[in-house]
Design a protein around this motif. Sequence first.
Motif, short mmCIF file in Angstrom:
data_model
loop_
_atom_site.label_atom_id
_atom_site.label_comp_id
_atom_site.label_asym_id
_atom_site.label_seq_id
_atom_site.Cartn_x
_atom_site.Cartn_y
_atom_site.Cartn_z
N THR A 1 0.71 -1.30 -0.11
CA THR A 1 0.14 0.03 0.03
C THR A 1 0.84 1.21 -0.14
OG1 THR A 1 -1.88 -1.11 1.23
CG2 THR A 1 -1.71 1.36 1.13
N GLU A 2 1.71 1.37 1.05
CA GLU A 2 2.69 2.42 0.73
C GLU A 2 3.42 2.58 -0.58
OE1 GLU A 2 5.23 1.14 4.00
OE2 GLU A 2 4.02 2.25 5.57
N LYS A 3 3.80 1.59 -0.99
CA LYS A 3 4.46 1.95 -2.41
C LYS A 3 3.81 1.91 -3.57
CE LYS A 3 8.24 -1.49 -0.96
NZ LYS A 3 8.92 -2.76 -1.17
N GLY A 4 2.24 1.87 -3.30
CA GLY A 4 1.33 2.25 -4.48
C GLY A 4 1.22 0.88 -5.27
N ASP A 5 1.61 -0.17 -4.58
CA ASP A 5 1.39 -1.41 -5.56
C ASP A 5 0.11 -1.95 -5.30
OD1 ASP A 5 1.98 -3.78 -7.03
OD2 ASP A 5 3.35 -4.54 -5.57
N PHE A 6 -0.91 -1.42 -5.94
CA PHE A 6 -2.18 -1.97 -5.79
C PHE A 6 -2.98 -1.18 -6.65
CE2 PHE A 6 -2.12 1.89 -3.22
CZ PHE A 6 -3.40 2.60 -3.32
N ASP A 7 -4.27 -1.92 -7.04
CA ASP A 7 -5.37 -1.19 -7.68
C ASP A 7 -6.34 -0.53 -6.72
OD1 ASP A 7 -4.14 -2.08 -9.96
OD2 ASP A 7 -5.48 -3.71 -10.18
N LEU A 8 -6.90 -1.37 -5.94
CA LEU A 8 -7.81 -0.73 -4.68
C LEU A 8 -7.29 -1.58 -3.71
CD1 LEU A 8 -11.22 -2.21 -6.48
CD2 LEU A 8 -10.18 0.16 -6.88
N THR A 9 -7.53 -0.99 -2.45
CA THR A 9 -7.09 -1.44 -1.31
C THR A 9 -8.11 -0.65 0.01
OG1 THR A 9 -5.49 -1.78 0.36
CG2 THR A 9 -5.54 0.28 -0.58
N VAL A 10 -8.67 -1.57 0.96
CA VAL A 10 -9.38 -0.92 1.94
C VAL A 10 -8.07 -0.47 3.19
CG1 VAL A 10 -10.99 -1.40 3.78
CG2 VAL A 10 -11.14 -2.44 1.73
N ASP A 11 -8.12 0.74 3.04
CA ASP A 11 -7.50 1.57 4.31
C ASP A 11 -8.16 1.79 5.54
OD1 ASP A 11 -5.13 1.23 3.06
OD2 ASP A 11 -4.81 3.41 2.71
N ALA A 12 -7.77 2.13 6.62
CA ALA A 12 -8.34 2.68 7.80
C ALA A 12 -7.63 3.70 8.52
CB ALA A 12 -8.61 1.46 8.93
N TRP A 13 -8.32 4.58 8.90
CA TRP A 13 -7.62 5.89 9.61
C TRP A 13 -8.21 6.00 10.71
CZ3 TRP A 13 -2.99 7.96 9.05
CH2 TRP A 13 -2.53 8.74 9.80
N ILE A 14 -7.55 6.06 11.86
CA ILE A 14 -8.03 6.48 13.31
C ILE A 14 -7.50 7.80 13.72
CG2 ILE A 14 -8.25 5.87 15.69
CD1 ILE A 14 -8.14 2.82 14.87
N ALA A 15 -8.30 8.81 13.82
CA ALA A 15 -7.60 9.96 14.12
C ALA A 15 -6.45 10.07 15.40
CB ALA A 15 -8.70 10.96 14.60
N ASP A 16 -5.41 10.68 15.07
CA ASP A 16 -4.58 10.77 15.84
C ASP A 16 -4.87 11.85 16.99
OD1 ASP A 16 -2.54 9.19 14.53
OD2 ASP A 16 -2.47 10.97 13.06
N PHE A 17 -5.60 12.74 16.96
CA PHE A 17 -6.15 13.56 18.08
C PHE A 17 -7.38 14.15 17.57
CE2 PHE A 17 -2.92 15.43 14.97
CZ PHE A 17 -3.71 16.53 14.15
N PRO A 18 -8.51 14.60 18.33
CA PRO A 18 -9.62 14.95 17.91
C PRO A 18 -10.04 16.36 17.33
CG PRO A 18 -9.09 15.46 20.53
CD PRO A 18 -8.07 14.76 19.78
N ASP A 19 -9.35 16.30 16.11
CA ASP A 19 -9.86 17.51 15.24
C ASP A 19 -9.85 16.87 13.86
OD1 ASP A 19 -8.89 20.87 15.44
OD2 ASP A 19 -8.49 19.75 13.68
N PRO A 20 -10.64 17.57 12.84
CA PRO A 20 -10.94 17.10 11.61
C PRO A 20 -9.60 17.02 10.92
CG PRO A 20 -12.59 18.69 12.20
CD PRO A 20 -11.79 18.87 13.28
N VAL A 21 -8.59 18.07 11.07
CA VAL A 21 -7.65 18.12 10.29
C VAL A 21 -6.62 16.70 10.44
CG1 VAL A 21 -6.04 19.06 12.08
CG2 VAL A 21 -5.55 19.76 9.75
N SER A 22 -6.80 16.06 11.39
CA SER A 22 -6.26 14.65 11.26
C SER A 22 -6.56 13.66 10.39
CB SER A 22 -6.45 14.12 12.79
OG SER A 22 -5.71 12.78 13.01
N PHE A 23 -7.84 13.87 9.93
CA PHE A 23 -8.27 13.20 8.78
C PHE A 23 -7.98 14.04 7.57
CE2 PHE A 23 -10.88 10.81 11.50
CZ PHE A 23 -10.88 9.60 11.24
#
Length: 539
Positions: A425-447
């Motif tokens: 995923t980090e190398k961009g070696d995919f067509d589609l991938t399911v990623d997940a992001w959990i906010a690092d801190f409670p502010d929209p900018v984290s996303f």
Amino acid sequence: MKKSVLSVVALTALSSLGLAACGNQASGSHNGVVNMSEPSNLLTLDQSKLVDQVSDVTLNNSNQGLLVMTKNSQVVPGVAKNYKVSKDGKTYTFNLRHSKWSNGTPVTAKDFVYGFQRSVNPKTAAAYQYLFDNVHNAGAVAKGKMPVSSLGVKAEGDYKFVVSLDKPETYFKYVATMPPTYPQSKSEVDKYGSGYATTSDKQLYNGAFQVKGWTGTNDNWQLVKNPYYWDKNNTKLSTMKFSVAKDPQTALDQYQSGNLDEMKLSGKSQVSSFKGNSEYHPRKEAGTYYLEMNQKKVAALRNVNVRKALSLAVNRNELTNNVLGNGSVPAKGFVASDMSKYKGKDFTDDAYVSSAVSSNLEQAKKLFVKGMKEVGQNKLNLSLLSDDSSDSKSMTEFMQNEFQKLPGLTVNDVNVPAKVATSRTEKGDFDLTVDAWIADFPDPVSFMSLMTTNNGYNHGGWSNSQYDSLMKKATTNDANNYAKRWNDMVNAQKVMLKDQAVAPLYQLVSPQVLKNRVQGVNYYPSGGNYDFRYVHTNN
């Protein structure tokens, strides 16, 4: 930052497991020892290089930064016993306590200087490098145009650490709780070189626990009380043992036999069997699972109608209710709900774009046909990347079935070990991938910062000048005007969703069972999630 922080993790999915009675079981653990289960492997102990949640939680409890996240989005002193911010909001001065590494040597301001420098150094290739964007000269350092010594951090003596920012950053106090800002021992990095933090004995720890027994590839490790931790008198546990159980039934059997004190439930059957039990804890996270579409690699995915079709093809209610069955809910946007509010209104309500998170197969088919005509194709073959846990396989099988309802589309599931999936995923070696992001801190900018052009986590390569402009305003001209900053980010999410940069799928609820004998587990929806410093047992 999770940290916090994650790229590809094991997905909680359908399980048709038969359950035995699930009341309180006699635990096989001894007092002072707790046995925990993880759904996926620990990937790294490098503060600068973490990308997954398991590593984030592990580092959050084995190391400590300047400040520490607590309940209700509050931060408290960590290694910094106190700090002050200049009137213009650009200078943070941290006064450090006299703490030590796990080998007994002092943790000093120079260790923080080096930690910051190493995370920004382009040779490190830290995915979280963007967190330092506002630190003086960080942009030039990150591009290799200036030496790391020019970064706006300095040590004034052994126990005063000063950070200079180019512009005010109201959320910097949250950044100072995250692993990439932790202190790092230059002598330790120099000693092990590329092997640094690849095993538990090639790292030093300044937190409540030390990591033991991790070889870099094995499925188990331990957090052992750190005798040099500055607040060691309040650390009650001697040992926390972690093991990876990719099979939910195996984990359940271990939990019910008393060999595990904790596990993450998988599937509707498991969750429903534990609801109402005092051991059941539904952990709602400030986390969104979403589909990334690689626009750099696949020409057809540069077409907005093709991207919209893929999003509309996914029945999110069926996904959350019948495949996941864990309490997770369809996503209302890219930013997680119940995380950030302004004047009583949730960010996801202000920035809502219905079409980007809805399911409509007939509309999806029409848009797909239209998009394929626009790119001059009538057939498309795509791969869907994820890890190889049983849960992830169930998830990708469902997604594959949904996508192949579109005319002329063939999707092949690619399930590989989590470490391989993350690397690809980090190398961009995919067509589609399911990623997940959990906010690092409670502010929209984290996303929101993730989807700016060339961000390390923007794996699909989406780029939009209007989005970048709005995010730049939010972090520069409007940084100290909360109302304007909020509106900038609201409008930015609308731009992103209308262009279907990603396809938000669901907001995560992690159903956990925890033996009643285990007390003092602190859970936070964003960041490293779990704080084990004050865990104790009552037997």
